[in-house]
Design a protein around this motif. Structure first.
Motif, PDB file in Angstrom:
ATOM      1  N   UNK A   8     -27.745 -15.942   9.594  1.00 38.57           N
ATOM      2  CA  UNK A   8     -28.929 -16.544   9.849  1.00 38.57           C
ATOM      3  C   UNK A   8     -29.770 -15.880  10.746  1.00 38.57           C
ATOM      4  N   UNK A   9     -30.865 -15.714  10.262  1.00 39.88           N
ATOM      5  CA  UNK A   9     -31.862 -14.815  10.896  1.00 39.88           C
ATOM      6  C   UNK A   9     -33.066 -15.578  11.293  1.00 39.88           C
ATOM      7  N   UNK A  10     -33.893 -15.086  12.180  1.00 47.55           N
ATOM      8  CA  UNK A  10     -35.132 -15.709  12.505  1.00 47.55           C
ATOM      9  C   UNK A  10     -36.135 -15.449  11.532  1.00 47.55           C
ATOM     10  N   UNK A  11     -37.057 -16.420  11.153  1.00 51.00           N
ATOM     11  CA  UNK A  11     -37.938 -16.240  10.059  1.00 51.00           C
ATOM     12  C   UNK A  11     -38.655 -15.070  10.136  1.00 51.00           C
ATOM     13  N   UNK A  12     -39.042 -14.515  11.248  1.00 51.41           N
ATOM     14  CA  UNK A  12     -39.870 -13.312  11.293  1.00 51.41           C
ATOM     15  C   UNK A  12     -39.015 -12.141  10.898  1.00 51.41           C
ATOM     16  N   UNK A  13     -37.699 -11.838  11.598  1.00 47.62           N
ATOM     17  CA  UNK A  13     -37.286 -10.844  11.299  1.00 47.62           C
ATOM     18  C   UNK A  13     -36.650 -10.688   9.944  1.00 47.62           C
ATOM     19  N   UNK A  14     -36.477 -11.777   9.289  1.00 47.18           N
ATOM     20  CA  UNK A  14     -36.002 -11.823   7.824  1.00 47.18           C
ATOM     21  C   UNK A  14     -37.109 -11.682   6.935  1.00 47.18           C
ATOM     22  N   UNK A  15     -38.329 -12.180   7.123  1.00 44.96           N
ATOM     23  CA  UNK A  15     -39.544 -11.811   6.264  1.00 44.96           C
ATOM     24  C   UNK A  15     -39.655 -10.166   6.498  1.00 44.96           C
ATOM     25  N   UNK A  16     -39.751  -9.789   7.917  1.00 42.95           N
ATOM     26  CA  UNK A  16     -39.785  -8.190   7.931  1.00 42.95           C
ATOM     27  C   UNK A  16     -38.908  -7.619   7.248  1.00 42.95           C
ATOM     28  N   UNK A  17     -37.667  -7.726   7.229  1.00 45.14           N
ATOM     29  CA  UNK A  17     -36.639  -7.259   6.490  1.00 45.14           C
ATOM     30  C   UNK A  17     -36.913  -7.107   4.896  1.00 45.14           C
ATOM     31  N   UNK A  18     -37.276  -8.052   4.506  1.00 42.51           N
ATOM     32  CA  UNK A  18     -37.389  -8.310   2.967  1.00 42.51           C
ATOM     33  C   UNK A  18     -38.695  -7.440   2.786  1.00 42.51           C
ATOM     34  N   UNK A  19     -39.701  -7.439   3.564  1.00 42.80           N
ATOM     35  CA  UNK A  19     -40.907  -6.558   3.214  1.00 42.80           C
ATOM     36  C   UNK A  19     -40.287  -5.203   3.351  1.00 42.80           C
ATOM     37  N   UNK A  20     -39.782  -4.804   4.411  1.00 46.11           N
ATOM     38  CA  UNK A  20     -39.281  -3.445   4.410  1.00 46.11           C
ATOM     39  C   UNK A  20     -38.634  -2.795   3.287  1.00 46.11           C
TER      40      UNK A  20
END
Lengths: 204, 204
Positions: free
Chosen positions: B11-23
DNA sequence: CAGCGTATTGAACAACCGTCAATAGTGCTG
DNA sequence: CAGCACTATTGACGGTTGTTCAATACGCTG
């Protein structure tokens, strides 16, 4: 109001059927991008079953390539070179025909260009050939001497810039047809033709 | 040898998850074209379920757009303008940075350009913006007077040709990186820079 | 450590591609 | 004109992928 009668089964000669499907494909290209032309859609539009398409084309990719090839061939044919002796006049005439084609066939042409830029390798190959056909003939008619007189020699750098000019022309003409913004057709042709000469001329 | 351990649930914070997916999306773009990045693939690669992606991006199209936007932003950032006063030097430096970026990041860049040419309208919009950002700044640094000194006035025709020059530059640089064919980097930059000036200069 | 908010899952549905044995036009032949 | 052979055509099936949504469980907070 077609499509009301689900005609039972029409058996055509392979040639005319193939022709029909390709024509339909090119026609649909004026309304949607190439990969929006699903087998589903095409089959329905043609009044055939999905399976039949695979009797004529190996798979969707093959069909798409065939459609794009046909569209490209049309373009090449329509913008065929005239028989003027002056290479610059020749160029202007060819450009004029090209602009006219893009104008009259805008959506389809845009779809063609887009398809060429798709991920598919074979697709791009087809388009590269078409592009080469369009530009090569400009240089064939002008003999080596005439080109030399314009300060142009054949070289890798020259070919590179010609290729670039093709991309430029595509972009500019599409953009211009979308919104001429007060630029006249003659001005456009002038700039494109002079642009080619300037780009291709050997550096001082 | 990752992927061996199907970690249960992170379970990640929305921001880091989003970042991860974009990267991850941008990274994958270096290997395949944008529409070869399926939700399936991305989810597996990211170690999440397909469903989760829809928590962060409306649909596949939205995700693809976000990835392309990020890739375009990277390009813009990397080729940021220097602070030289001579507009021609400025242009050469910017072009140099651009060529370097394309060289170091070839596959990714090609995917970016292709994605921009895809059927999707929003996609092209993103790319148009990026292109505009790249060229506009070239003209901003050179004041109106400096441009006038080069025989350039701002007009619809000028803008049209600048746009065309962008397409030309893309095509030429990609082609050159693929096979330089004996054309030196300096020669390339020279021809592109002089080409822009020639294309944009007011007709005699 | 119980409870809560929400990030995350997985099953279910839809759309589409590609395959293949079965079907039925069409022309030929006797 | 009937029967036959050839093959264009179909429709059903299996697999992949996009998208939705109710159920689940992670991690923080009091």
């Amino acid at each position: 109001m077609r499509h009301m009668t689900a005609s039972p089964r029409v058996r055509m000669s392979p040639d005319s059927r193939r022709e029909q499907l390709l024509d339909l494909g090119v026609r649909l290209l004026a309304t949607r991008s190439i990969d929006e032309i699903s087998i589903e859609l095409l089959a329905e539009e043609a009044g055939i079953s999905r399976g039949l398409l695979y009797h004529y084309f190996g798979n969707k990719q093959d069909f798409h390539r065939a459609v794009v090839r046909r569209a490209a061939d049309e373009l090449i044919e329509v913008t065929a070179p005239s028989s003027d002796t002056d290479p610059l006049v020749q160029l202007m005439l060819s450009l004029g025909a090209y602009v006219e084609y893009v104008t009259d066939n805008f959506e389809g042409y845009v779809s063609l260009v887009r398809a060429a830029a798709s991920g598919d390798e074979g697709m791009r190959e087809i388009y590269e050939e078409a592009r080469a056909a369009l530009t090569d003939r400009l240089f064939e008619v002008a003999g080596r001497e005439q080109l030399a007189a314009l300060g142009v020699t054949d070289s890798a750098a020259t070919r590179l810039m010609v290729r670039g000019w093709s991309a430029l022309t595509e972009e500019v003409v599409i953009s211009w047809v979308r919104s001429p913004a007060g630029v006249s057709r003659d001005d456009l042709l002038q700039r494109l033709a002079h642009g080619l000469v300037a780009l291709v001329r050997d550096p001082a």
